[in-house]
Write a protein that holds these residues in place. Structure first.
Motif, PDB file in Angstrom:
ATOM      1  N   GLY A   1       0.825  -1.195   0.000  1.00  0.00           N
ATOM      2  CA  GLY A   1       0.000   0.000   0.000  1.00  0.00           C
ATOM      3  C   GLY A   1       0.858   1.243   0.000  1.00  0.00           C
ATOM      4  N   ASP A   2       0.327   2.328  -0.521  1.00  0.00           N
ATOM      5  CA  ASP A   2       1.107   3.563  -0.640  1.00  0.00           C
ATOM      6  C   ASP A   2       1.090   4.413   0.627  1.00  0.00           C
ATOM      7  OD1 ASP A   2      -1.476   4.480  -0.689  1.00  0.00           O
ATOM      8  OD2 ASP A   2      -1.258   5.626  -2.546  1.00  0.00           O
ATOM      9  N   GLY A   3       0.451   3.969   1.671  1.00  0.00           N
ATOM     10  CA  GLY A   3       0.314   4.760   2.887  1.00  0.00           C
ATOM     11  C   GLY A   3       1.593   4.979   3.668  1.00  0.00           C
TER      12      GLY A   3
ATOM     13  N   THR B   1       7.885   3.096  13.125  1.00  0.00           N
ATOM     14  CA  THR B   1       8.144   2.281  11.948  1.00  0.00           C
ATOM     15  C   THR B   1       9.524   2.650  11.430  1.00  0.00           C
ATOM     16  OG1 THR B   1       7.164   3.908  10.488  1.00  0.00           O
ATOM     17  CG2 THR B   1       5.710   2.214  11.348  1.00  0.00           C
ATOM     18  N   GLY B   2      10.261   1.701  10.921  1.00  0.00           N
ATOM     19  CA  GLY B   2      11.607   2.048  10.520  1.00  0.00           C
ATOM     20  C   GLY B   2      12.192   1.258   9.380  1.00  0.00           C
ATOM     21  N   VAL B   3      11.520   0.240   8.915  1.00  0.00           N
ATOM     22  CA  VAL B   3      12.124  -0.580   7.879  1.00  0.00           C
ATOM     23  C   VAL B   3      11.323  -0.581   6.586  1.00  0.00           C
ATOM     24  CG1 VAL B   3      13.283  -2.100   9.512  1.00  0.00           C
ATOM     25  CG2 VAL B   3      11.001  -2.662   8.718  1.00  0.00           C
ATOM     26  N   THR B   4      10.314   0.243   6.466  1.00  0.00           N
ATOM     27  CA  THR B   4       9.473   0.188   5.270  1.00  0.00           C
ATOM     28  C   THR B   4      10.267   0.522   4.015  1.00  0.00           C
ATOM     29  OG1 THR B   4       8.720   2.445   5.673  1.00  0.00           O
ATOM     30  CG2 THR B   4       7.332   0.662   6.477  1.00  0.00           C
ATOM     31  N   GLY B   5      11.108   1.540   4.062  1.00  0.00           N
ATOM     32  CA  GLY B   5      11.908   1.920   2.900  1.00  0.00           C
ATOM     33  C   GLY B   5      12.915   0.849   2.530  1.00  0.00           C
ATOM     34  N   ILE B   6      13.578   0.286   3.527  1.00  0.00           N
ATOM     35  CA  ILE B   6      14.574  -0.758   3.290  1.00  0.00           C
ATOM     36  C   ILE B   6      13.906  -2.010   2.728  1.00  0.00           C
ATOM     37  CG2 ILE B   6      16.239  -2.297   4.417  1.00  0.00           C
ATOM     38  CD1 ILE B   6      16.633   0.019   6.480  1.00  0.00           C
ATOM     39  N   LEU B   7      12.776  -2.383   3.311  1.00  0.00           N
ATOM     40  CA  LEU B   7      12.044  -3.559   2.839  1.00  0.00           C
ATOM     41  C   LEU B   7      11.554  -3.364   1.409  1.00  0.00           C
ATOM     42  CD1 LEU B   7      10.707  -6.316   3.388  1.00  0.00           C
ATOM     43  CD2 LEU B   7       8.751  -5.050   4.274  1.00  0.00           C
ATOM     44  N   TYR B   8      11.009  -2.196   1.108  1.00  0.00           N
ATOM     45  CA  TYR B   8      10.494  -1.921  -0.228  1.00  0.00           C
ATOM     46  C   TYR B   8      11.610  -1.946  -1.275  1.00  0.00           C
ATOM     47  CZ  TYR B   8       7.636   0.171  -3.883  1.00  0.00           C
ATOM     48  OH  TYR B   8       6.961   0.412  -5.047  1.00  0.00           O
ATOM     49  N   LYS B   9      12.759  -1.365  -0.939  1.00  0.00           N
ATOM     50  CA  LYS B   9      13.891  -1.378  -1.874  1.00  0.00           C
ATOM     51  C   LYS B   9      14.381  -2.804  -2.128  1.00  0.00           C
ATOM     52  CE  LYS B   9      15.507   3.253  -0.820  1.00  0.00           C
ATOM     53  NZ  LYS B   9      16.519   4.047  -0.125  1.00  0.00           N
TER      54      LYS B   9
ATOM     55  N   GLY C   1       2.008  -2.153  -6.385  1.00  0.00           N
ATOM     56  CA  GLY C   1       1.599  -1.054  -5.520  1.00  0.00           C
ATOM     57  C   GLY C   1       0.098  -0.839  -5.627  1.00  0.00           C
ATOM     58  N   ILE C   2      -0.518  -0.434  -4.526  1.00  0.00           N
ATOM     59  CA  ILE C   2      -1.959  -0.196  -4.526  1.00  0.00           C
ATOM     60  C   ILE C   2      -2.240   1.142  -3.848  1.00  0.00           C
ATOM     61  CG2 ILE C   2      -2.319  -1.466  -2.380  1.00  0.00           C
ATOM     62  CD1 ILE C   2      -5.010  -2.384  -3.537  1.00  0.00           C
ATOM     63  N   ALA C   3      -3.144   1.906  -4.425  1.00  0.00           N
ATOM     64  CA  ALA C   3      -3.552   3.179  -3.829  1.00  0.00           C
ATOM     65  C   ALA C   3      -4.552   2.886  -2.708  1.00  0.00           C
ATOM     66  CB  ALA C   3      -4.175   4.073  -4.882  1.00  0.00           C
TER      67      ALA C   3
END
Length: 87
Positions: free
Chosen positions: A7-9, A23-31, A46-48
């Motif tokens: 999700g894009d949230g 929260t702290g790993v969303t960017g690392i996980l997504y990459k 990805g979903i809006a």
């Protein structure tokens, strides 16, 4: 091949507090997921998330209500459409 739907949230919000938890790993996980997608190890979609808890995905009605269990308490973040009865 695993399918991962994101999700894009939370994009770009690595140090945001959500309900008292950081929260702290969303960017690392997504990459990492995107890196694996480039090597065909997973598929990332990805979903809006705009108004997903306000409008029914089935009938597009905005008449949603909280789901309640037998003791009268509600299930957290679970909504049911009053029009078509879909969760």
């Amino acid at each position: 091949m695993p399918l991962v739907i994101c999700g894009d949230g939370m994009y770009g919000k690595d140090t945001v507090q959500m309900r008292g938890h950081i929260t702290g790993v969303t960017g690392i996980l997504y990459k990492e997921l995107l890196r694996r997608q480039r090597t065909f190890l997973t598929a990332v979609v990805g979903i809006a998330e705009f108004r997903t808890s306000k409008i029914c995905y089935n009938c597009k009605s905005d008449d949603m209500e909280d789901v309640k269990i037998q003791d009268g308490s509600r299930l957290y973040s679970t909504k049911m459409c009053k029009t078509c009865q879909v969760l």
